[in-house]
Design a protein around this motif. Structure first.
Motif: not given
Length: 97
Positions: A62-63, A74, A78, A82-87
């Protein structure tokens, strides 16, 4: 010799986390020969980035955290889901996206 023969000279430890193959988009079997085979295929095969990301999400990820130079991967993620986190944390001093 071939690249595959060169890889035979290395010992691969068991991964401590799942490893996904960008050639197939699937998790790599927990076997050194499977890793050697896929690394060899990376020399001549296209990257299936979207399939890899979707399969990781399907497996519960999820990330995503990108380390290294820039935040291109990243940003691709996206647009894939778009339902998960990208950093992203870059060695260029970029701020996380």
């Amino acid at each position: 010799g071939t690249f595959r023969e060169y890889l035979n000279s290395f010992t691969f430890d068991r991964p401590v986390a799942p490893v996904f193959d960008n050639v197939t988009g699937l998790e790599i079997a927990d076997k050194a020969d499977a890793l050697r085979d896929t690394l060899t295929q990376h020399l001549t095969s296209p990257v299936l980035w979207s399939k890899s990301i979707e399969n990781m999400i399907g497996g519960g990820c999820s990330e995503f955290i990108e380390l290294g130079f820039g935040s291109t991967l990243s940003r691709f993620g996206f647009f894939i889901n778009r339902k998960v986190s990208y950093r992203s944390f870059s060695d260029r001093g970029d701020k996380p996206i």
